[in-house]
Design an enzyme around this catalytic site. Structure first.
Site, PDB file in Angstrom:
ATOM      1  N   CYS A 116     125.617  69.517 -21.078  1.00  0.00           N
ATOM      2  CA  CYS A 116     125.909  68.078 -21.214  1.00  0.00           C
ATOM      3  C   CYS A 116     125.472  67.531 -22.574  1.00  0.00           C
ATOM      4  O   CYS A 116     124.289  67.583 -22.925  1.00  0.00           O
ATOM      5  CB  CYS A 116     125.170  67.332 -20.096  1.00  0.00           C
ATOM      6  N   TYR A 155     136.477  63.980 -24.488  1.00  0.00           N
ATOM      7  CA  TYR A 155     136.632  63.901 -23.024  1.00  0.00           C
ATOM      8  C   TYR A 155     137.926  63.181 -22.670  1.00  0.00           C
ATOM      9  O   TYR A 155     138.610  63.530 -21.712  1.00  0.00           O
ATOM     10  CB  TYR A 155     135.444  63.169 -22.383  1.00  0.00           C
TER      11      TYR A 155
HETATM   12  N1  GSH Z   1     125.622  57.355 -19.829  1.00  0.00           N
HETATM   13  C1  GSH Z   1     125.166  58.618 -19.559  1.00  0.00           C
HETATM   14  C2  GSH Z   1     126.301  59.597 -19.342  1.00  0.00           C
HETATM   15  C3  GSH Z   1     125.800  60.890 -18.813  1.00  0.00           C
HETATM   16  C4  GSH Z   1     126.920  61.751 -18.232  1.00  0.00           C
HETATM   17  O1  GSH Z   1     128.075  61.340 -18.138  1.00  0.00           O
HETATM   18  N2  GSH Z   1     126.535  62.980 -17.809  1.00  0.00           N
HETATM   19  C5  GSH Z   1     127.489  63.877 -17.181  1.00  0.00           C
HETATM   20  C6  GSH Z   1     127.344  65.286 -17.699  1.00  0.00           C
HETATM   21  S1  GSH Z   1     127.887  65.516 -19.342  1.00  0.00           S
HETATM   22  C7  GSH Z   1     127.180  63.987 -15.702  1.00  0.00           C
HETATM   23  O2  GSH Z   1     126.050  64.175 -15.304  1.00  0.00           O
HETATM   24  N3  GSH Z   1     128.213  63.898 -14.866  1.00  0.00           N
HETATM   25  C8  GSH Z   1     128.088  64.072 -13.442  1.00  0.00           C
HETATM   26  C9  GSH Z   1     129.050  63.161 -12.707  1.00  0.00           C
HETATM   27  O3  GSH Z   1     129.713  62.370 -13.359  1.00  0.00           O
HETATM   28  O4  GSH Z   1     129.108  63.268 -11.486  1.00  0.00           O
HETATM   29  C10 GSH Z   1     124.248  59.031 -20.695  1.00  0.00           C
HETATM   30  O5  GSH Z   1     124.651  58.988 -21.863  1.00  0.00           O
HETATM   31  O6  GSH Z   1     123.118  59.349 -20.417  1.00  0.00           O
END
Ligand code: GSH
Length: 315
Positions: free
Chosen positions: A63, A194
């Site tokens: 991530c 993305y």
């Molecule tokens: N706003 C968050 C975004 C984090 C994010 O989107 N993480 C993704 C992985 S790259 C995630 O955990 N996705 C799991 C999901 O959406 O269920 C940040 O910048 O900390």
């Protein structure tokens, strides 16, 4: 995702879409700040004083947002102050899971099997996606913040009295320029890749693809004057934000997200910059290309057979 504290299995990597099929990222919802004296930060509650061994980061090496926080921890020399656990790179039908994959950890701190358990431990009625990074307070047993942009800023200043070192990642003199470039890089590159990858229409894909490469062309131009980092000789948080996307580009975004006009290795200024940042103390340990490839190429909607490419060799 979690709905009123219950896990629902309709996990979709696509998150939300607008009417034209454009990918929309969810906003983060735990927004407390660690501060030097425990006073409240720009958002959330007071009570999260910077202390050694009090805080823990949950991350995924795949991530880019979580990797921002690992980079800030390394650049500020906080490896002995803030502990870390890494989840497996492959998303399960219960979201991020601990343990089993080479380089991933069990959750020795809370004994969770999945990241979503941490969210419901902090808020038994939580509704939303269970994302990484998670910044956890071991003392009160709660989730401090799940927004990487906030976490990078608090690591930059809150731990100065506890031996933090490294550059000022957000110098006041550059604050406005940093904010502007952060937004530009986020919209067009960090999230742009993305938006290309998860576009559900040709129009949305081509629009995102154009913005990704227009931005990379701008950056190639910016580095043509020989500067070391985005704003000159000193690294800032904007470099962290750019690097996490660049280091994933040839291994993942070029292939699985169809950002394939060229690889970064064909852009000498940007490519040399990426390697310059990668060579900084502690940064190599925040990058696992095997996790990055395993994670992105396991996204079934984009790569149904789950085949992980062998290359690229230059990484
Ligand atoms: N706003 C968050 C975004 C984090 C994010 O989107 N993480 C993704 C992985 S790259 C995630 O955990 N996705 C799991 C999901 O959406 O269920 C940040 O910048 O900390």
């Amino acid at each position: 995702m979690l709905v009123n504290g219950q896990w629902t299995e309709d996990w979709q990597p696509v998150q939300k879409k607008d009417d034209e099929g454009r990918f929309i990222r969810q906003t983060s919802s735990f927004r407390h700040w660690i501060t030097a004296d425990g006073s409240a930060g720009p958002t959330g509650d007071a009570g999260f004083k910077a202390e050694k061994d009090r805080y823990h980061l949950y991350v995924a090496y795949i991530c880019p947002w979580a990797s921002r926080t690992l980079m800030a921890r390394a650049l500020k020399g906080l490896e002995d102050v803030i502990s870390v656990s890494v989840v497996n790179p492959v998303m399960t039908n219960q979201g991020w899971q601990f343990g089993g994959h080479d380089g991933a950890d069990e959750d020795v701190l809370n004994g969770a099997r999945y990241i979503h358990e941490l969210y419901t431990r902090a808020d038994s009625h939580y509704t939303g996606r269970a994302t990484v990074p998670v910044l956890w307070d071991k003392k009160t047993g709660t989730l401090v913040n799940n927004e990487s942009a906030d976490i990078v800023r608090m690591l930059n200043t809150a731990f100065d009295g506890l031996g933090a070192t490294g550059p000022d990642l957000y110098p006041q003199a550059l604050a406005a320029e940093i904010d502007t470039l952060n937004a530009h890089i986020y919209d067009n590159l960090n999230n742009g890749v993305y938006q290309a990858g998860f576009a559900s229409t040709q129009l949305a894909y081509e629009e995102a693809y154009s913005r990704v490469f227009a931005t990379l062309d701008e950056l190639e131009q910016r580095f043509s004057d020989g500067r070391l980092y985005l704003f000159g000789d000193e690294l800032t948080e904007t470099d962290i934000r750019l690097f996490v996307t660049l280091v994933r580009f040839d291994a993942a975004y070029h292939g699985v997200f169809k950002c394939n006009r060229n690889t970064l290795s064909a852009m000498p200024g940007v490519h040399a910059y990426m390697h310059r940042v990668l060579a900084l103390d502690g940064i190599r340990n925040t990058v696992r290309i095997d996790h990055i490839k395993a994670g992105y190429y396991s996204i079934k909607a984009l790569n149904p057979n789950g085949i992980v490419p062998v290359g690229p060799e230059h990484l």
